[in-house]
Design a protein around this motif. Sequence first.
Motif, PDB file in Angstrom:
ATOM      1  N   ALA A  42      26.705   5.775 109.316  1.00  0.00           N
ATOM      2  CA  ALA A  42      25.607   5.030 109.944  1.00  0.00           C
ATOM      3  C   ALA A  42      24.710   5.967 110.745  1.00  0.00           C
ATOM      4  N   VAL A  43      25.309   6.907 111.478  1.00  0.00           N
ATOM      5  CA  VAL A  43      24.510   7.862 112.258  1.00  0.00           C
ATOM      6  C   VAL A  43      23.675   8.736 111.328  1.00  0.00           C
ATOM      7  N   VAL A  44      24.259   9.205 110.250  1.00  0.00           N
ATOM      8  CA  VAL A  44      23.516  10.031 109.288  1.00  0.00           C
ATOM      9  C   VAL A  44      22.372   9.227 108.677  1.00  0.00           C
ATOM     10  N   ALA A  45      22.584   7.973 108.379  1.00  0.00           N
ATOM     11  CA  ALA A  45      21.521   7.139 107.804  1.00  0.00           C
ATOM     12  C   ALA A  45      20.369   6.970 108.789  1.00  0.00           C
ATOM     13  N   SER A  68      34.611   7.017 109.631  1.00  0.00           N
ATOM     14  CA  SER A  68      33.745   7.360 108.499  1.00  0.00           C
ATOM     15  C   SER A  68      32.528   6.445 108.461  1.00  0.00           C
ATOM     16  N   ALA A  69      32.723   5.159 108.689  1.00  0.00           N
ATOM     17  CA  ALA A  69      31.597   4.218 108.667  1.00  0.00           C
ATOM     18  C   ALA A  69      30.604   4.539 109.783  1.00  0.00           C
ATOM     19  N   ALA A  70      31.108   4.867 110.965  1.00  0.00           N
ATOM     20  CA  ALA A  70      30.218   5.192 112.077  1.00  0.00           C
ATOM     21  C   ALA A  70      29.431   6.467 111.793  1.00  0.00           C
ATOM     22  N   SER A  71      30.075   7.473 111.244  1.00  0.00           N
ATOM     23  CA  SER A  71      29.366   8.727 110.960  1.00  0.00           C
ATOM     24  C   SER A  71      28.326   8.527 109.864  1.00  0.00           C
TER      25      SER A  71
END
Length: 105
Positions: free
Chosen positions: A88-91, A83-86
């Motif tokens: 970060a990618v969206v940001a 969830s944290a990685a996704s």
Amino acid sequence: MLQPRIPVNPLPPGHPAPRARTEPVTAPASVVVPASAPVPSPAPRGSVQLTPGSAVALAAGGGAVVLVVGAVLVSMLLAVAISAASIAVVAIVLRLLIRDMQKGR
């Protein structure tokens, strides 16, 4: 107005409240226990004894519990990491899109 209200005890601590008076109750005379009646003794309690088979079963059960709890904790940690990685990618993608919109492309 907003001060706490502390209940006041009418009697100082250590003095019990007076009880209501009741008449004494007498036991019925028909119940008579002979003095020579044997008093039943409680059954002796034995200690728990583990046989080799039950000790192995207990160890296997404990190991299974540790493995299940470990798997649940690892899966929760993995879910948080994904969830944290996704996020970060969206940001990053949103930041790039906003920067492109501000440049007027």
